[in-house]
Design an enzyme around this catalytic site. Structure first.
Site, PDB file in Angstrom:
ATOM      1  N   ASP A 127     108.210  58.189   6.534  1.00  0.00           N
ATOM      2  CA  ASP A 127     108.707  57.894   5.185  1.00  0.00           C
ATOM      3  C   ASP A 127     110.140  58.371   5.043  1.00  0.00           C
ATOM      4  OD1 ASP A 127     106.207  56.891   4.166  1.00  0.00           O
ATOM      5  OD2 ASP A 127     105.508  58.953   3.998  1.00  0.00           O
ATOM      6  N   ASP A 183     101.243  53.715   8.818  1.00  0.00           N
ATOM      7  CA  ASP A 183     102.555  54.198   8.382  1.00  0.00           C
ATOM      8  C   ASP A 183     102.573  55.717   8.506  1.00  0.00           C
ATOM      9  OD1 ASP A 183     104.975  54.707   7.223  1.00  0.00           O
ATOM     10  OD2 ASP A 183     104.535  53.763   5.298  1.00  0.00           O
ATOM     11  N   SER A 209      99.230  44.593  20.287  1.00  0.00           N
ATOM     12  CA  SER A 209      98.250  44.580  21.369  1.00  0.00           C
ATOM     13  C   SER A 209      96.956  43.908  20.940  1.00  0.00           C
ATOM     14  CB  SER A 209      97.886  45.978  21.871  1.00  0.00           C
ATOM     15  OG  SER A 209      99.036  46.677  22.289  1.00  0.00           O
TER      16      SER A 209
END
Length: 796
Positions: A323, A320, A248
């Site tokens: 995991d 992030d 975006s």
């Protein structure tokens, strides 16, 4: 003769009856944009004006009535989309599509989104405004389900309509949250590269490598397992009937940088193209409340919105928050797994997935403290060496509905910030501007720290506890900026600055769009709405011309034939813009693909190269790697008698590009125009059936733009030489606080998801041309261009 006449008359009568029947069916399937309806639990008469683009402007005396009406009109335009959205997270697509969607259902069922949704509802205060609005919206949806026309998709597939619930809302938001994550595709690939090639190859890609990060031992089997794991997740996301959120742009400039002395706001979230598109626009007005919002199917609160006082939007943070961990089973008891504190028992949950025209499938999901074991989803992964998936979203109570209510119902800037602080996943940049002159952005998401040796881009050690989360950050440590001295805020999914004295791990996109946005904003202090409308359609890359210079330099001493010389001249004159009439972008992207292929495929192999070349990671690699003279990747390991250099690869890729384009498009350069190979088609799930495609799909269109320009277009690199667009701006919005009633926007196809509606694709041509329409707020103006639907309270 009389018999023949009777036969002809009978035939004509049948035709007339069929035409009348067809017309009745056609009109009955259209959304109801005018007249009167009665709704249960409506307190007062509520009026909806549908403007010239089918956007509802709902006027009610209270918020609950407004949201009840929203649920009804949203459902009549998008019930099929709602049905798909609510089925993904709990694993119910196979129930309507059959075995083809079983892989998807197993995966999402294993993630545990459905359980998170259940907990969120149990923790939601039933007396809160959030719950009451959600209940009112669901009530409106269900009254359309009970009394409205059944969408043609339900009839063609043969499924029954079912009541809509608040749990469906949470499941939809859960799927949205997962579609933001990039680690699920990238981490296994990087682990595979490390095990296959070693740290030196990763180091040359600017990936921080620590050999202590992994528990994994080198083995060909594990390399293949990681490749299969990533391929599986990629395949699942690509097969989903609802598009993923990709990236975006947004920028907000303060009064000090505009021609009017008022804030200007721009936002264009990048999402996979589909039909219908992701956003449903609606303008709600009630006592002490007004919001012009953009809603995803099945969720009452808008994710993007504005009124006369403030505007907000979003981009993907790209942090992030997912995991993978390598676990270890007990040597003799498969119900237990090893931890730093001894063996623990897996928690298990058994689920049943219904499959159309086949037997139901029973799935037992095993969970560790990190998250679910995903081995049973992938037959090729070693079942004795468990891999678990840790995802922040499933480790905290979801407050997304409450957060969206705070943001869309804000009275001041602090309310929007409060809403942002309640979002733990997905990672979002909440962009903000208001009529008082404030501009701001807040990175929303639960960020966390691990020990210094941990690199989250690889599969981690789940046994020792050394790779576990050691601290969750307070929201105050998230990236943010409020009224900065440089007078603007922006986001293009690039790496944010640090506040918490750490880099925020993530899968950020390259600097291309960010660089262009900053380059343009810094040029002037008199920005206008018209300037913004030009900028949001900008198709020029600030990075590509610098890469072309490297090609030119490599070819400096090469013997070129006449065609190659002409092609090189086209590239030399290129300013980096990507319009449909230009030839240079076609040459450039063919060269980029062949440069990547000639550089990386010999080491990675065909499958791994195909998987990783289209990740965010490799988008960042191109501009950086081409500056490395002595990269280990330049040498082709398959040519034992020669060591290739950077120049060798750049020249080889250029010459091969010329030949490939001649073979694909002919020797006439006129045929090499970008619009001939760069096209978009907005696909409906039923458009995969060839006979239904003309009725449900929209397009194709030749399209300007490309990867990582402001007018961003997402496509995959492959051998075809065709750049079929998969994603792009899901809307373009510009809010002008100097003239709020003339703020502008556009949707990729149309407001309605009903193929019988005149608003199914009435914006498609405008969108493709970069044009806009008003986001109307003036009631008198709205009435002049609208039809009127009145809802009256229905006695219980």
């Amino acid at each position: 003769m009389r018999v023949l006449k009777k036969i002809i008359l009978a035939f004509l009568a049948i035709v007339v009856i069929m035409l009348i029947g067809g017309w009745i069916y056609y009109t009955s399937m259209q959304p109801n944009y005018s007249g009167n309806i009665k709704l249960h639990k409506l307190q007062k008469e509520t009026t909806t004006y549908f403007d010239d683009y089918g956007i509802p402007h709902i006027y009610a005396e209270n918020k609950l009535d407004a949201y009840t009406m929203l649920g009804y009109v949203h459902a009549q335009d998008r019930l099929w989309q709602m049905e798909l959205m609510r089925r993904i997270a709990p694993g119910k697509l196979s129930e309507i599509f059959g075995k083809d969607m079983l892989e998807n259902d197993k995966f999402f069922t294993t993630l545990g989104i459905d359980e998170v949704s259940e907990k969120a509802i149990n923790n939601l205060d039933k007396n809160s405004e959030t719950y009451k609005i959600a209940e009112a919206y669901a009530n409106g949806v269900n009254q359309f389900i009970d009394n409205g026309a059944t969408p043609i998709e339900f009839t063609l597939i043969g499924i029954e309509k079912q009541a809509y619930t608040i749990k469906d809302m949470y499941n939809i938001l859960g799927y949205m949250s997962f579609s933001f994550a990039m680690a699920q595709k990238t981490d296994p690939l990087l682990s595979s590269i490390k095990e296959k090639l070693g740290n030196a190859y990763l180091k040359d890609l600017n990936i921080d490598v620590n050999p202590n990060t992994l528990l994994i031992k080198n083995s060909k089997q594990q390399v293949e397992e990681f490749e299969q794991l990533s391929a599986q997740v990629t395949r699942i996301i690509n097969k989903s009937p609802i598009p993923a959120f990709i990236g975006s742009n947004s920028w907000v400039v303060s009064a000090n940088k505009t021609s009017t002395g008022n804030v200007l706001f721009a936002n264009d979230p990048h999402i996979g193209f589909s039909q219908p598109g992701v956003w449903y626009e609606a303008h709600l007005s009630a006592t002490n409340y007004e919001m012009y919002g953009y809603h995803i199917a099945g969720v009452p609160f808008p994710l993007l919105g504005h009124n006369r006082e403030y505007a907000y939007g979003l981009t993907m943070f790209e942090n992030d928050d997912l995991d993978f961990y390598k676990e270890e089973n007990h040597p003799t008891d498969s119900t237990k797994y090893k931890t730093a504190n001894g063996y623990k028992k897996y928690s298990t949950i058994t689920k049943t997935i219904k499959v159309k025209d086949a037997n139901a499938v029973t799935l037992t999901v095993k969970n560790t403290s990190h998250g679910p074991i995903i081995n049973n989803l992938i037959e090729t992964v070693n079942q004795q060496e468990p891999i678990s998936m840790f995802w922040v979203y499933t480790h905290f109570n979801s407050k997304l509905l409450t957060a969206l209510n705070y943001i869309s119902g804000a009275k001041k800037m602090a309310d929007v910030k409060k809403g942002a602080s309640l979002i733990h996943a997905p990672g979002l940049n909440i962009m903000y501007g208001d009529a008082k002159g404030n501009v701001a952005w807040w990175a929303a998401g639960k960020l966390y720290k691990q020990k210094p040796h941990v690199n989250r881009k690889f599969i981690l050690n789940g046994v020792s506890g050394e790779d576990d989360v050691v601290k969750y950050l307070n929201f105050s440590e998230n990236p943010m900026a409020e009224n900065p001295t440089w007078n603007y805020v922006y986001s293009a999914n690039n790496q944010p600055d640090s506040i918490a004295n750490m880099l925020y791990p993530g899968y950020y996109l390259p600097e291309d769009r960010a660089k262009r946005i900053v380059e343009l904003i810094e040029q002037k202090n008199n920005w206008s709405r018209k300037d913004f409308s030009t900028m949001i359609n900008d198709v020029t890359s600030s990075v590509s011309p610098s890469i072309v210079k490297k090609i030119v330099l490599a070819l400096k001493n090469e013997q070129l034939n006449n065609t190659e010389k002409e092609v090189l001249e086209i590239l030399k004159k290129w300013d980096g813009s990507n319009t449909t009439e230009q030839i240079a972008p076609t040459i450039y992207h063919k060269w980029v693909y062949l440069y990547l292929k000639n550089t990386f495929e010999d080491e990675l192999g065909e499958q791994l190269f195909t998987q990783i070349v289209n990740t965010h990671l490799f988008k960042r690699v191109i501009a950086d790697h081409i500056n490395k003279e002595n990269s280990i990747w330049w040498d082709n390991v398959k040519t034992f008698d020669k060591k290739e250099t950077k120049n060798n690869i750049l020249v080889k890729s250029f010459k091969e590009s010329v030949v490939a384009l001649q073979n694909q498009l002919g020797k006439t350069f006129e045929n090499w125009k970008w619009g001939n190979v760069h096209t978009v088609e907005h696909s409906h799930p039923l458009g995969t059936v060839e006979s239904l495609k003309p009725y449900f799909n929209v397009g194709p269109f030749a399209s300007k733009g490309t990867r990582e320009v402001i007018n961003n277009r997402g496509f995959e690199y492959n051998n075809s030489g065709l750049y079929t667009i998969k994603s792009g701006p899901s809307t373009r919005r510009i809010v002008d606080f100097s003239d709020i009633e003339n703020s502008i926007s556009i949707l990729p196809t149309g407001q309605s998801g009903n193929p019988f509606s005149k608003h199914y694709k009435d914006q498609a041509e405008m969108f493709n041309k970069g044009e806009f329409r008003k986001m109307r707020l003036n009631k008198n103006e709205i009435i002049k261009v609208s039809t009127k639907l009145t809802a009256l309270p229905k006695n219980e």
